[in-house]
Scaffold this motif. Sequence first.
Motif, PDB file in Angstrom:
ATOM      1  N   ASP A   1       0.915  -1.036   0.054  1.00 48.87           N
ATOM      2  CA  ASP A   1       0.094   0.027   0.138  1.00 48.87           C
ATOM      3  C   ASP A   1       0.752   1.000  -0.011  1.00 48.87           C
ATOM      4  OD1 ASP A   1       0.611   0.567   2.631  1.00 48.87           O
ATOM      5  OD2 ASP A   1      -0.897  -0.448   3.550  1.00 48.87           O
ATOM      6  N   PRO A   2       0.294   2.569   0.040  1.00 48.08           N
ATOM      7  CA  PRO A   2       1.142   3.494  -0.087  1.00 48.08           C
ATOM      8  C   PRO A   2       2.324   3.599   1.005  1.00 48.08           C
ATOM      9  CG  PRO A   2      -1.014   4.069  -0.237  1.00 48.08           C
ATOM     10  CD  PRO A   2      -0.862   2.783   0.213  1.00 48.08           C
ATOM     11  N   VAL A   3       2.288   2.931   2.336  1.00 47.54           N
ATOM     12  CA  VAL A   3       3.402   2.999   3.142  1.00 47.54           C
ATOM     13  C   VAL A   3       3.937   1.713   3.447  1.00 47.54           C
ATOM     14  CG1 VAL A   3       2.180   4.934   4.294  1.00 47.54           C
ATOM     15  CG2 VAL A   3       1.791   2.721   5.176  1.00 47.54           C
ATOM     16  N   ARG A   4       3.519   0.378   3.097  1.00 43.99           N
ATOM     17  CA  ARG A   4       4.115  -0.742   3.177  1.00 43.99           C
ATOM     18  C   ARG A   4       4.881  -1.430   2.163  1.00 43.99           C
ATOM     19  NH1 ARG A   4      -0.967  -0.723   6.072  1.00 43.99           N
ATOM     20  NH2 ARG A   4      -0.817  -0.705   8.435  1.00 43.99           N
ATOM     21  N   PHE A   5       5.639  -2.147   2.173  1.00 40.20           N
ATOM     22  CA  PHE A   5       6.315  -2.954   1.224  1.00 40.20           C
ATOM     23  C   PHE A   5       6.722  -4.409   1.537  1.00 40.20           C
ATOM     24  CE2 PHE A   5       9.550  -0.533   3.066  1.00 40.20           C
ATOM     25  CZ  PHE A   5      10.635  -1.315   3.092  1.00 40.20           C
ATOM     26  N   LEU A   6       6.981  -5.088   0.575  1.00 42.60           N
ATOM     27  CA  LEU A   6       7.719  -6.644   0.643  1.00 42.60           C
ATOM     28  C   LEU A   6       9.043  -6.370   0.483  1.00 42.60           C
ATOM     29  CD1 LEU A   6       5.143  -9.058  -0.722  1.00 42.60           C
ATOM     30  CD2 LEU A   6       5.344  -8.318   1.601  1.00 42.60           C
ATOM     31  N   GLY A   7      10.025  -6.417   1.237  1.00 43.81           N
ATOM     32  CA  GLY A   7      11.464  -6.261   0.952  1.00 43.81           C
ATOM     33  C   GLY A   7      12.470  -7.095   1.532  1.00 43.81           C
ATOM     34  N   ASN A   8      13.580  -7.085   1.628  1.00 46.39           N
ATOM     35  CA  ASN A   8      14.638  -8.008   2.109  1.00 46.39           C
ATOM     36  C   ASN A   8      15.517  -6.948   2.856  1.00 46.39           C
ATOM     37  OD1 ASN A   8      16.986  -7.269   0.030  1.00 46.39           O
ATOM     38  ND2 ASN A   8      15.235  -8.101  -1.448  1.00 46.39           N
ATOM     39  N   ARG A   9      16.783  -7.904   3.430  1.00 47.41           N
ATOM     40  CA  ARG A   9      17.683  -7.339   4.237  1.00 47.41           C
ATOM     41  C   ARG A   9      18.936  -6.715   3.355  1.00 47.41           C
ATOM     42  NH1 ARG A   9      16.186  -8.414   9.543  1.00 47.41           N
ATOM     43  NH2 ARG A   9      14.824 -10.391   9.675  1.00 47.41           N
ATOM     44  N   SER A  10      18.986  -6.821   2.079  1.00 48.45           N
ATOM     45  CA  SER A  10      20.286  -6.384   1.350  1.00 48.45           C
ATOM     46  C   SER A  10      20.587  -4.959   1.655  1.00 48.45           C
ATOM     47  CB  SER A  10      20.232  -6.541   0.184  1.00 48.45           C
ATOM     48  OG  SER A  10      21.107  -6.211  -0.704  1.00 48.45           O
ATOM     49  N   SER A  11      21.821  -4.578   2.107  1.00 46.53           N
ATOM     50  CA  SER A  11      21.989  -3.143   2.011  1.00 46.53           C
ATOM     51  C   SER A  11      22.746  -2.733   0.845  1.00 46.53           C
ATOM     52  CB  SER A  11      23.046  -3.052   3.277  1.00 46.53           C
ATOM     53  OG  SER A  11      24.239  -3.778   2.677  1.00 46.53           O
ATOM     54  N   GLY A  12      23.124  -3.480  -0.226  1.00 45.54           N
ATOM     55  CA  GLY A  12      23.522  -2.998  -1.220  1.00 45.54           C
ATOM     56  C   GLY A  12      25.270  -2.905  -1.151  1.00 45.54           C
ATOM     57  N   ARG A  13      25.940  -3.247   0.096  1.00 49.67           N
ATOM     58  CA  ARG A  13      27.297  -3.099   0.101  1.00 49.67           C
ATOM     59  C   ARG A  13      28.132  -3.785  -0.661  1.00 49.67           C
ATOM     60  NH1 ARG A  13      28.818  -1.031   5.326  1.00 49.67           N
ATOM     61  NH2 ARG A  13      27.210  -0.620   6.848  1.00 49.67           N
ATOM     62  N   GLN A  14      27.565  -5.044  -1.072  1.00 50.45           N
ATOM     63  CA  GLN A  14      28.655  -5.913  -1.821  1.00 50.45           C
ATOM     64  C   GLN A  14      28.512  -5.484  -3.266  1.00 50.45           C
ATOM     65  OE1 GLN A  14      30.601  -9.202  -1.066  1.00 50.45           O
ATOM     66  NE2 GLN A  14      31.296  -7.648  -2.606  1.00 50.45           N
ATOM     67  N   GLY A  15      27.404  -5.072  -3.691  1.00 48.91           N
ATOM     68  CA  GLY A  15      27.064  -4.434  -5.068  1.00 48.91           C
ATOM     69  C   GLY A  15      28.039  -3.109  -5.204  1.00 48.91           C
ATOM     70  N   VAL A  16      27.780  -2.411  -4.361  1.00 48.23           N
ATOM     71  CA  VAL A  16      28.637  -1.056  -4.101  1.00 48.23           C
ATOM     72  C   VAL A  16      29.994  -1.240  -4.210  1.00 48.23           C
ATOM     73  CG1 VAL A  16      29.030   0.756  -2.900  1.00 48.23           C
ATOM     74  CG2 VAL A  16      26.691   0.390  -3.302  1.00 48.23           C
ATOM     75  N   ALA A  17      30.605  -2.333  -3.569  1.00 51.31           N
ATOM     76  CA  ALA A  17      32.030  -2.542  -3.474  1.00 51.31           C
ATOM     77  C   ALA A  17      32.405  -3.423  -4.943  1.00 51.31           C
ATOM     78  CB  ALA A  17      32.261  -3.634  -2.542  1.00 51.31           C
ATOM     79  N   LEU A  18      31.422  -3.964  -5.526  1.00 50.66           N
ATOM     80  CA  LEU A  18      31.736  -4.371  -6.818  1.00 50.66           C
ATOM     81  C   LEU A  18      32.019  -3.561  -7.907  1.00 50.66           C
ATOM     82  CD1 LEU A  18      29.515  -7.478  -6.881  1.00 50.66           C
ATOM     83  CD2 LEU A  18      32.014  -7.777  -7.403  1.00 50.66           C
ATOM     84  N   ALA A  19      30.998  -2.528  -7.723  1.00 52.26           N
ATOM     85  CA  ALA A  19      30.972  -1.008  -8.682  1.00 52.26           C
ATOM     86  C   ALA A  19      32.291  -0.389  -8.363  1.00 52.26           C
ATOM     87  CB  ALA A  19      29.939  -0.271  -8.490  1.00 52.26           C
ATOM     88  N   ALA A  20      32.501  -0.246  -7.346  1.00 54.01           N
ATOM     89  CA  ALA A  20      33.981   0.571  -6.921  1.00 54.01           C
ATOM     90  C   ALA A  20      35.129  -0.067  -7.381  1.00 54.01           C
ATOM     91  CB  ALA A  20      33.858   0.698  -5.375  1.00 54.01           C
ATOM     92  N   ALA A  21      35.225  -1.407  -7.222  1.00 58.49           N
ATOM     93  CA  ALA A  21      36.523  -2.313  -7.590  1.00 58.49           C
ATOM     94  C   ALA A  21      36.617  -2.209  -9.007  1.00 58.49           C
ATOM     95  CB  ALA A  21      36.349  -3.570  -7.187  1.00 58.49           C
ATOM     96  N   ALA A  22      35.219  -2.165  -9.854  1.00 59.30           N
ATOM     97  CA  ALA A  22      35.288  -2.298 -11.401  1.00 59.30           C
ATOM     98  C   ALA A  22      35.791  -0.818 -11.825  1.00 59.30           C
ATOM     99  CB  ALA A  22      33.877  -2.547 -11.932  1.00 59.30           C
ATOM    100  N   ALA A  23      35.333   0.455 -11.146  1.00 59.20           N
ATOM    101  CA  ALA A  23      36.115   1.735 -11.660  1.00 59.20           C
ATOM    102  C   ALA A  23      37.356   1.680 -11.213  1.00 59.20           C
ATOM    103  CB  ALA A  23      34.934   2.630 -10.905  1.00 59.20           C
TER     104      ALA A  23
END
Length: 398
Positions: free
Chosen positions: A195-217
């Motif tokens: 609904d406008p205030v609730r969602f189904l999500g997960n616990r991923s923070s994005g740290r590993q993906g951000v580290a992958l992007a930083a390393a590639a750069a």
Amino acid sequence: MRILLGVSGGIAAYKAASLLRLFTEAGHDVRVVPTRAALEFVGAATWEALSGHRVTTDVFQDVPGVEHVRLGQTADLVVVAPATADLLARAAAGQADDLLTASLLVARCPVLLAPAMHSEMWRHPATEANVATLRGRGVHVLEPATGRLTGADSGPGRLPEPEEITAAALALVAPRDLAGRRVVVSAGGTREPVDPVRFLGNRSSGRQGVALAAAAARRGADVVLVGANLAVPAPAGVELRTVETAAELDSAVRAAALNADVVVMAAAVADFRPVVVAEHKIKKTAGEPAPILLERTADVLSALVSERRPGQLVVGFAAETGDDDGDVADHGRAKAIRKGADLLVVNAVGDGRGFGTPDNDVTILDGTGTVIGTAAGSKAQVADAVWDAVVARLTPDA
């Protein structure tokens, strides 16, 4: 890697503590060498606690070990942040009147200086001449940021943010084996609205993906980062495309992948979403809540595999937990075969592992489910291990 972090005496010295943390969390061994003036802003105890090494400014400490020579000789990278106008002047003149300037004279590794001072100091002809001299000798001197300075002043002279300094410094020593490559990395966790205030999500923070992007750069790639609800900032030097839901991520990644040499699906994408999204907030009532009907989301990784062009590599991630049908290795192997990606990076999650933590422990499989490598440590270290595996499979004409 052994990093010598110099800190000179400016108010921005406090930011160097965050810089130190970024280096150590990436798995590097850091020795902090402050000037005497720097210790007026941040004490030795702080540097020692964060680095795990003794801190001194004095060339007469550890005389038998010849520390004023050894620190610079053994460093793989030297970073000075903040580098004040005084530090730039002494370095340009070749002075060696404290441990930091002596180490700068001895160092033969890459050296990066991050200036911070008032705008008048930065624009003064003497400072301009000192910067030109240092750059002429091969020292990397960053441009200061523009913004709020000490007091009410504002202008050029602000210390760049620690993340920007980290990226610039590590780029000096990173292999350039992705130079000229176009890379897409997804990161974070999607959110599917209820609904406008609730969602189904997960616990991923994005740290590993951000580290992958930083390393590639750092390794020379032109990087597009598709970020879903990131809990950490995007690294400097990448193009960020922000998404919310699995459908948005699917569209963004597949569009960016059209011209990419490598696509890395590190995001935790929802497998299901509500069939109907309530127009208004669902109210709590006296009776039982109505069930939420779910439908499957698109399988982004499978679509990328089926659409990949010749020479393009697709890398998937699988966050797994064991169950009655098998352990993490069993599920990872089955998924590698089922998905058909060139590489699948498998990691166990739950019980404080994987999601939201600074460290990771992964197994890298090929498309047949065969283990080709493992990596454990900081997420930056894991990122480099993944890229090592990717580079080994890139064709020269990809």
